[in-house]
Design a protein around this motif. Structure first.
Motif, PDB file in Angstrom:
ATOM      1  N   ALA A   1      38.092  44.904  53.535  1.00  0.00           N
ATOM      2  CA  ALA A   1      38.487  45.702  52.370  1.00  0.00           C
ATOM      3  C   ALA A   1      39.752  45.141  51.729  1.00  0.00           C
ATOM      4  O   ALA A   1      39.842  45.051  50.493  1.00  0.00           O
ATOM      5  N   VAL A   2      40.715  44.747  52.531  1.00  0.00           N
ATOM      6  CA  VAL A   2      41.951  44.172  52.001  1.00  0.00           C
ATOM      7  C   VAL A   2      41.646  42.837  51.315  1.00  0.00           C
ATOM      8  O   VAL A   2      42.165  42.549  50.234  1.00  0.00           O
ATOM      9  N   TRP A   3      40.799  42.034  51.916  1.00  0.00           N
ATOM     10  CA  TRP A   3      40.448  40.737  51.336  1.00  0.00           C
ATOM     11  C   TRP A   3      39.724  40.918  49.999  1.00  0.00           C
ATOM     12  O   TRP A   3      40.021  40.222  49.021  1.00  0.00           O
ATOM     13  N   ILE A   4      38.775  41.860  49.949  1.00  0.00           N
ATOM     14  CA  ILE A   4      38.053  42.118  48.702  1.00  0.00           C
ATOM     15  C   ILE A   4      39.010  42.638  47.631  1.00  0.00           C
ATOM     16  O   ILE A   4      38.928  42.245  46.462  1.00  0.00           O
ATOM     17  N   SER A   5      39.932  43.499  48.029  1.00  0.00           N
ATOM     18  CA  SER A   5      40.921  44.017  47.082  1.00  0.00           C
ATOM     19  C   SER A   5      41.817  42.898  46.558  1.00  0.00           C
ATOM     20  O   SER A   5      42.145  42.859  45.375  1.00  0.00           O
ATOM     21  N   LEU A   6      42.202  41.972  47.420  1.00  0.00           N
ATOM     22  CA  LEU A   6      42.988  40.816  46.981  1.00  0.00           C
ATOM     23  C   LEU A   6      42.205  39.947  46.010  1.00  0.00           C
ATOM     24  O   LEU A   6      42.747  39.480  45.001  1.00  0.00           O
ATOM     25  N   MET A   7      40.937  39.713  46.299  1.00  0.00           N
ATOM     26  CA  MET A   7      40.112  38.883  45.424  1.00  0.00           C
ATOM     27  C   MET A   7      39.928  39.548  44.061  1.00  0.00           C
ATOM     28  O   MET A   7      39.975  38.877  43.027  1.00  0.00           O
ATOM     29  N   LYS A   8      39.724  40.861  44.042  1.00  0.00           N
ATOM     30  CA  LYS A   8      39.556  41.550  42.771  1.00  0.00           C
ATOM     31  C   LYS A   8      40.840  41.557  41.954  1.00  0.00           C
ATOM     32  O   LYS A   8      40.809  41.447  40.743  1.00  0.00           O
ATOM     33  N   SER A   9      41.986  41.708  42.622  1.00  0.00           N
ATOM     34  CA  SER A   9      43.244  41.747  41.870  1.00  0.00           C
ATOM     35  C   SER A   9      43.638  40.363  41.371  1.00  0.00           C
ATOM     36  O   SER A   9      44.219  40.238  40.303  1.00  0.00           O
ATOM     37  N   SER A  10      43.308  39.316  42.093  1.00  0.00           N
ATOM     38  CA  SER A  10      43.668  37.974  41.633  1.00  0.00           C
ATOM     39  C   SER A  10      42.708  37.463  40.570  1.00  0.00           C
ATOM     40  O   SER A  10      43.067  36.619  39.764  1.00  0.00           O
ATOM     41  N   LYS A  11      41.503  37.984  40.534  1.00  0.00           N
ATOM     42  CA  LYS A  11      40.516  37.537  39.560  1.00  0.00           C
ATOM     43  C   LYS A  11      40.864  38.014  38.157  1.00  0.00           C
ATOM     44  O   LYS A  11      40.581  37.349  37.181  1.00  0.00           O
ATOM     45  N   HIS A  12      41.519  39.144  38.028  1.00  0.00           N
ATOM     46  CA  HIS A  12      41.814  39.713  36.724  1.00  0.00           C
ATOM     47  C   HIS A  12      43.182  39.328  36.185  1.00  0.00           C
ATOM     48  O   HIS A  12      43.553  39.770  35.112  1.00  0.00           O
ATOM     49  N   GLU A  13      43.908  38.508  36.895  1.00  0.00           N
ATOM     50  CA  GLU A  13      45.200  38.055  36.386  1.00  0.00           C
ATOM     51  C   GLU A  13      44.974  37.047  35.269  1.00  0.00           C
ATOM     52  O   GLU A  13      44.161  36.143  35.382  1.00  0.00           O
ATOM     53  N   LYS A  14      45.726  37.214  34.210  1.00  0.00           N
ATOM     54  CA  LYS A  14      45.608  36.281  33.096  1.00  0.00           C
ATOM     55  C   LYS A  14      46.807  35.344  33.128  1.00  0.00           C
ATOM     56  O   LYS A  14      47.943  35.769  33.247  1.00  0.00           O
ATOM     57  N   ILE A  15      46.532  34.079  32.993  1.00  0.00           N
ATOM     58  CA  ILE A  15      47.584  33.071  32.958  1.00  0.00           C
ATOM     59  C   ILE A  15      47.949  32.853  31.498  1.00  0.00           C
ATOM     60  O   ILE A  15      47.085  32.570  30.671  1.00  0.00           O
ATOM     61  N   PRO A  16      49.218  33.018  31.161  1.00  0.00           N
ATOM     62  CA  PRO A  16      49.602  32.846  29.749  1.00  0.00           C
ATOM     63  C   PRO A  16      49.424  31.399  29.311  1.00  0.00           C
ATOM     64  O   PRO A  16      49.680  30.462  30.065  1.00  0.00           O
ATOM     65  N   GLN A  17      48.961  31.250  28.092  1.00  0.00           N
ATOM     66  CA  GLN A  17      48.748  29.927  27.519  1.00  0.00           C
ATOM     67  C   GLN A  17      49.883  29.631  26.555  1.00  0.00           C
ATOM     68  O   GLN A  17      50.168  30.421  25.660  1.00  0.00           O
ATOM     69  N   TYR A  18      50.528  28.519  26.735  1.00  0.00           N
ATOM     70  CA  TYR A  18      51.618  28.112  25.855  1.00  0.00           C
ATOM     71  C   TYR A  18      51.146  26.941  24.995  1.00  0.00           C
ATOM     72  O   TYR A  18      50.467  26.035  25.472  1.00  0.00           O
ATOM     73  N   SER A  19      51.529  27.011  23.763  1.00  0.00           N
ATOM     74  CA  SER A  19      51.152  25.910  22.888  1.00  0.00           C
ATOM     75  C   SER A  19      52.262  24.876  22.850  1.00  0.00           C
ATOM     76  O   SER A  19      53.436  25.197  23.044  1.00  0.00           O
ATOM     77  N   GLU A  20      51.905  23.669  22.565  1.00  0.00           N
ATOM     78  CA  GLU A  20      52.853  22.570  22.519  1.00  0.00           C
ATOM     79  C   GLU A  20      53.567  22.511  21.160  1.00  0.00           C
ATOM     80  O   GLU A  20      54.572  21.863  21.026  1.00  0.00           O
ATOM     81  N   GLU A  21      53.052  23.207  20.192  1.00  0.00           N
ATOM     82  CA  GLU A  21      53.608  23.138  18.842  1.00  0.00           C
ATOM     83  C   GLU A  21      54.845  24.012  18.731  1.00  0.00           C
ATOM     84  O   GLU A  21      54.948  25.054  19.336  1.00  0.00           O
ATOM     85  N   ILE A  22      55.755  23.550  17.885  1.00  0.00           N
ATOM     86  CA  ILE A  22      56.993  24.315  17.643  1.00  0.00           C
ATOM     87  C   ILE A  22      56.943  24.916  16.275  1.00  0.00           C
ATOM     88  O   ILE A  22      56.464  24.562  15.323  1.00  0.00           O
TER      89      ILE A  22
END
Length: 115
Positions: free
Chosen positions: A94-115
Motif C-alpha cells: 500500500a505504501v509503495w502504491i501510494s508512492l507510485m501514485k504520488s510521484s506519477k502526478h508530479e509535474k516538472i516545470p519546463q523552462y524556456s531558453e529564450e529571454i
C-alpha cells in the motif's frame, strides 16, 4: 466445577487463540487500506502513519501473546504470526502504491531558453 473464569475458553487445540480475532481485524484493515490506495489517491503521510501504527500495535500484540503463551505453558497460535507477516506485506504494498501514485502526478516545470 465452574470454568467460566479460567483460561480453558481461550485455548483451541492446545493453542492460545484468544487474540486471533484481533489479528484478523488488523488484517482486514490492512486489506481495506490497500483497496482504498488502489482506488483513490491517498496522501503518502496518511498511508505511512496508518501502516506504521498498525504494524507497531500488531507486533506488540504478537509479542504479548507470546508472553501469555509462555506463562500458561500453552502452544502458540500460528495464525497470529501469519496474519502479522501478511499484514506487513500488504502495508508495504500500500505504501509503495501510494508512492507510485504520488510521484506519477508530479509535474516538472519546463523552462524556456529564450529571454
Amino acid at each position: 466445577m465452574d470454568t467460566r473464569f479460567t483460561y480453558k475458553h481461550f485455548v483451541d487445540g492446545n493453542a492460545f487463540s484468544l487474540l486471533d480475532p484481533i489479528f484478523e481485524a488488523t488484517l482486514l484493515f490492512a486489506v481495506l487500506l490497500l483497496i482504498i490506495v488502489i482506488i483513490k489517491k491517498v496522501s503518502i503521510w496518511f498511508c505511512l502513519l496508518f501502516a506504521s501504527l498498525s504494524v507497531i500495535v500488531t507486533g506488540q500484540l504478537l509479542w504479548f501473546s507470546g508472553i501469555i503463551v509462555d506463562e500458561l505453558n500453552l502452544g502458540g497460535s500460528n495464525k497470529g504470526f501469519y496474519c502479522f507477516v501478511v499484514m506487513l506485506l500488504i502495508h508495504c504494498a500500500a505504501v509503495w502504491i501510494s508512492l507510485m501514485k504520488s510521484s506519477k502526478h508530479e509535474k516538472i516545470p519546463q523552462y524556456s531558453e529564450e529571454i
